[in-house]
Design a protein around this motif. Structure first.
Motif, PDB file in Angstrom:
ATOM      1  N   ASP A   1       0.805  -1.216   0.000  1.00 48.23           N
ATOM      2  CA  ASP A   1       0.000   0.000   0.000  1.00 48.23           C
ATOM      3  C   ASP A   1       0.839   1.267   0.000  1.00 48.23           C
ATOM      4  O   ASP A   1       0.307   2.361  -0.156  1.00 48.23           O
TER       5      ASP A   1
ATOM      6  N   LEU B   1      -7.179  -7.796   0.326  1.00 48.20           N
ATOM      7  CA  LEU B   1      -7.812  -7.427  -0.937  1.00 48.20           C
ATOM      8  C   LEU B   1      -8.783  -6.285  -0.719  1.00 48.20           C
ATOM      9  O   LEU B   1      -9.869  -6.472  -0.186  1.00 48.20           O
TER      10      LEU B   1
ATOM     11  N   TYR C   1      -6.131  -1.404  -4.568  1.00 48.85           N
ATOM     12  CA  TYR C   1      -5.927  -1.851  -5.934  1.00 48.85           C
ATOM     13  C   TYR C   1      -5.981  -0.695  -6.919  1.00 48.85           C
ATOM     14  O   TYR C   1      -5.111  -0.544  -7.775  1.00 48.85           O
ATOM     15  N   SER C   2      -7.007   0.118  -6.812  1.00 45.51           N
ATOM     16  CA  SER C   2      -7.146   1.176  -7.823  1.00 45.51           C
ATOM     17  C   SER C   2      -6.037   2.207  -7.671  1.00 45.51           C
ATOM     18  O   SER C   2      -5.545   2.757  -8.655  1.00 45.51           O
TER      19      SER C   2
ATOM     20  N   TYR D   1      -3.497  -8.913  -7.128  1.00 46.26           N
ATOM     21  CA  TYR D   1      -2.941  -7.574  -7.351  1.00 46.26           C
ATOM     22  C   TYR D   1      -2.084  -7.471  -8.593  1.00 46.26           C
ATOM     23  O   TYR D   1      -1.605  -6.396  -8.934  1.00 46.26           O
TER      24      TYR D   1
ATOM     25  N   ALA E   1      -2.681  -5.023 -11.651  1.00 42.02           N
ATOM     26  CA  ALA E   1      -2.345  -3.602 -11.488  1.00 42.02           C
ATOM     27  C   ALA E   1      -1.158  -3.213 -12.347  1.00 42.02           C
ATOM     28  O   ALA E   1      -0.995  -2.042 -12.706  1.00 42.02           O
TER      29      ALA E   1
END
Lengths: 220, 592
Positions: free
Chosen positions: B226, B250, B255-256, B281, B284
């Motif tokens: 993160d 998750l 993620y975005s 992930y 990404a």
């Protein structure tokens, strides 16, 4: 031992067409005037740059052993050679199931990074195999002493008890004074990264979980 | 009367011409043309490469090249990577730094491999070289983050700090804050080997944010997923990036965030890291995959299906490092998708397991050799091999320059025919005429060495383990491989004869390593006495070799050519075989 290569062409059906066994280059030199087999390489063009510009005296060395076809030597008896070879080799093949040192040739740090695998495979996963340093193929463990910048390594597999380990550590760090010796304790970091005191666990548990060792001063 | 010097250029012109000649080999050739070219060249050589730090002394190097700006030094033998060289063997960089500190105040680059680098050395570097720019430590040890702090604090012009595969003592991340706030010149930072869990993200983010020229950033495992988005946002110009731990709960926001950050990196060509990877992930990184040329997934414990999915997004891949989880099916997919692949390394996920844990066989390598026409360099760990496969691979890929095959169980035969793999490896050396590096494994007799001696004329480095029948094998290699520079052997029945018969050859090579072979102490002594330009080092932790009969084999033997005689920093378990006293004058003269 057969020194002369009178080998027949390999009969392997998977040989590429035209794949032939050439005569060994050294055969051509066996009968040279000097009576010895001089190395066909290493002279001439391959000499490296000299670092200083004084004219170098290059001693003309003959090979230190004449490679002679004529006299098969007892030493060349393969059985003999293997006896010699296996009895004194310290990197013993599969000793007590502990594995070979440095084999397979995977760098040490790669083994360290095999923690907490999330591969999602149930029973087939034998990663995180390293519950003992020995299984890693390397039985060397890092040792640091509190206050000493240089880390050392010891071979944990030669020890069977805390007594012998302690004795070796004291010698390694030159702690001769008995009184001083008593002021040290052995701490170790286990595979989960936790630091524990060696005296709190049985020897078996200790070597199974051991990652690295630190000598710490107890009390004052 | 004038003497017409119609054909001589002024020195400056020659110097300018030489400045276009970068390769060491070419520079060496230039310096041998004539005395005046030698003199001109030596003053304008800016990069020095010393492949064995014990082959020459720092003073000699400085005397010959008084104005170099960049030095590359290598220390321990390659087998040190696999714990075969006991700790304390040597390879200390400090004496080099000490000599250069006084003589070369404008030194800019130091690149070290397998050397012991103490904090004291790092501090001396920081103090001595005002324009210091590049520090690359590859497989080095002996330093801590305290030494790194000295570099960070003092080297205002530092561009590159690359610690690859090092064993540094990580005492925390505060060393990063030693980079002053005014410092902005960082171009490349690789701290992937540091281990500490105490991370200071703000220091890292600030550093990354103000260094707008940053091109390479390789983080270590301690950096959680993160945090990566933020870091990437501070450095969208990155070309090479190594993630930290690629795992998190998750969560769509993470993620975005991550996907957004990756898509803003339009220049990314190389990715690595991916410790503890969570497959969810991975998508990404899809936005950057089509431009990727290099991908290091060797810590990523992904299953074959996830790997195939990922690789299918990367058609321009030139370099792939991966675990054997990719399996034959993954390699077949790779072969069909990545036609530009040049280098492939497949590492074992379970090197010490007895049974195979994945379905990776020789077929994977055959597939890649067939589908990837530019493939030149391979490192492949597997559990079965056949001569048939090796011959096919050789015929498919005659452009191999590096072929390293490790069949995990020693002396494994051809699984189809139960024969040795001599013919297979023989095909490799016969077809791949430009082969420079070869590592052998499996069941091998002296015959394979005959093939190697006959065909491997460009071979420079050869690694042998658990192979051969006797001295003839070694003799083939030493007498046949004209370009051989480095030879490393373990657990082979090679004894005195081949070594002594090819003593002269050893002076044309950088080094020879033999461990657990059958070379007697007597032969080592003889070699040491008769070859003053070789250091014949016996490494034996059992105790002094002369406490055993002369015919007793030594444990480990490291022979290297040198201009400066025996070294002085040997630990108690290393003995150098002394020169013949009558030749000692000769070697002493070369010391300085």
């Amino acid at each position: 031992m057969e020194l002369h290569l009178g080998l027949s062409l390999p009969t392997n059906p998977f040989l590429p067409i035209g794949y032939e066994l050439k005569q060994c280059p050294f055969d051509a030199h066996v009968n040279d005037g000097a009576g010895g087999c001089s190395s066909s390489v290493g002279g001439g063009g391959k000499k490296r740059t000299c670092f200083d510009d004084e004219t170098r005296v290059v001693p003309k060395t003959l090979p230190l052993l004449l490679w002679n076809n004529d006299q098969p030597n007892e030493e060349d008896d393969p059985n003999d050679l293997h006896d010699n070879f296996s009895s004194s080799s310290s990197s013993i093949l599969k000793d007590d199931g502990e594995g070979l040192v440095g084999w397979p040739p995977v760098k040490a740090w790669r083994k360290k990074l095999r923690r907490n695998v999330h591969s999602g495979r149930p029973n087939n996963n034998r990663m995180v195999a390293a519950t003992t340093a020995a299984k890693c193929g390397s039985t060397y463990v890092k040792v640091k002493m509190e206050g000493n910048a240089i880390a050392r390594k010891i071979d944990i597999s030669v020890h069977r008890s805390f007594e012998s380990l302690t004795a070796t550590l004291m010698r390694m760090f030159d702690i001769c004074d008995e009184h001083l010796q008593k002021s040290f304790k052995i701490a170790y970091q286990d595979r989960e990264g936790d630091w524990l005191l060696a005296e709190d666990v049985p020897w078996r548990t200790f070597i199974r979980c051991l990652k690295c060792i630190k000598l710490i001063r107890s009390g004052c | 009367m004038h003497k017409k010097m119609a054909f001589s250029f002024p020195d400056e012109v020659l110097e300018h011409v030489f400045s276009f000649i970068q390769s060491d080999k070419d520079r060496n050739s230039v310096s041998m043309v004539c005395k005046s070219w030698y003199e001109i060249e030596r003053y304008c050589r800016r990069k020095v490469f010393v492949g064995n730090c014990y082959a020459v002394s720092p003073r000699m190097v400085i005397r010959r090249f008084p104005e170099f700006r960049s030095i590359e030094l290598k220390g321990k033998p390659h087998f040190a990577d696999f714990n075969l060289v006991p700790d304390g063997w040597g390879g200390y960089v400090f004496p080099w730094i000490a000599e250069m500190a006084g003589a070369l105040p404008w030194l800019e680059e130091i690149k070290l491999k397998r050397m012991v680098v103490t904090d004291e050395s790092l501090e001396l570097i920081a103090k001595s070289f005002k324009n210091f720019k590049v520090l690359v430590l590859s497989s080095c040890e002996g330093f801590s983050t305290d030494g790194l702090a000295a570099i960070a604090a003092t080297c205002k012009n530092l561009k590159e700090l690359d610690l690859r595969d090092c064993e540094g003592d990580d005492l925390g991340w505060h060393w990063l804050s030693y980079f002053p706030d005014t410092y902005t010149s960082l171009v490349s930072l690789n701290i992937s080997c540091l281990g500490s869990d105490e991370v200071s993200f703000s220091a890292l983010e600030r550093l990354v944010g103000r260094c707008t020229n940053l091109r390479t950033l390789r983080l270590n495992r301690a950096v959680p997923l993160d945090k990566i988005a933020n870091i990437l946002r501070h450095a969208p110009q990155l070309v090479e990036f190594g993630t930290g731990s690629y795992t998190a709960d998750l969560r769509p926001d993470i993620y975005s965030d991550l996907a957004g950050a990756f898509s803003s990196c339009k220049e990314l060509k190389s990715l690595s890291g991916f410790w503890d990877v969570v497959p969810a992930y991975l998508p990404a990184i899809y936005p950057v995959c089509s431009k990727l040329t290099s991908l290091n997934l060797s810590y990523a414990t992904l299953q074959s299906s996830d790997l195939i999915k990922l690789v299918s997004h990367c058609p321009n891949l030139q370099r792939l490092l991966v675990l054997d989880y990719i399996e034959d099916s993954g390699l077949e997919a790779l072969a069909s998708i990545c036609n530009d692949l040049q280098e492939l390394r497949v590492f074992p996920s379970d090197p010490f397991g007895v049974e195979p844990n994945v379905s990776l066989t020789e077929q994977g390598l055959v597939a890649v050799s067939s589908g990837c026409p530019k493939l030149q360099s391979v490192l492949y760990f597997c559990r079965q091999m056949s001569n048939e496969a090796l011959v096919t691979i050789a015929k498919n890929r005659p452009n191999f320059t590096r072929f390293r095959l490790c069949i995990i169980e020693p002396t494994t035969a051809d699984y189809l025919t139960l024969e040795p793999l001599d013919v297979g490896f023989g095909a490799i050396v016969q077809y791949c005429k430009d082969l420079q590096r070869l590592s052998l494994s499996g069941l091998l007799t002296d015959r394979v060495f005959e093939y190697i001696g006959t065909y491997a004329k460009k071979l420079e480095m050869l690694s042998i383990a658990f192979a051969g029948d006797g001295d003839l094998g070694l003799h083939h290699v030493l007498s046949g491989c004209e370009s051989l520079r480095k030879l490393e052997i373990r657990d082979c029945p090679f004894g005195d004869k081949a070594l002594l018969a090819n003593a002269e050859k050893l002076e044309t090579m950088r080094s020879l390593w033999m461990s657990s072979c059958a070379v007697s102490f007597g032969a080592c002594k003889l070699l040491g006495q008769k070859m003053p330009r070789l250091n014949v080092e016996v490494i034996d932790e059992r105790g002094p070799p002369d406490s055993r009969p002369e015919s007793c084999p030594v444990d480990k033997l490291y022979i290297y050519r040198t201009l400066v005689g025996p070294r002085f920093d040997m630990p108690p378990f290393v003995w150098t075989m002394e020169d013949d006293p009558s030749l000692q004058q000769l070697s002493r003269a070369n010391l300085m």
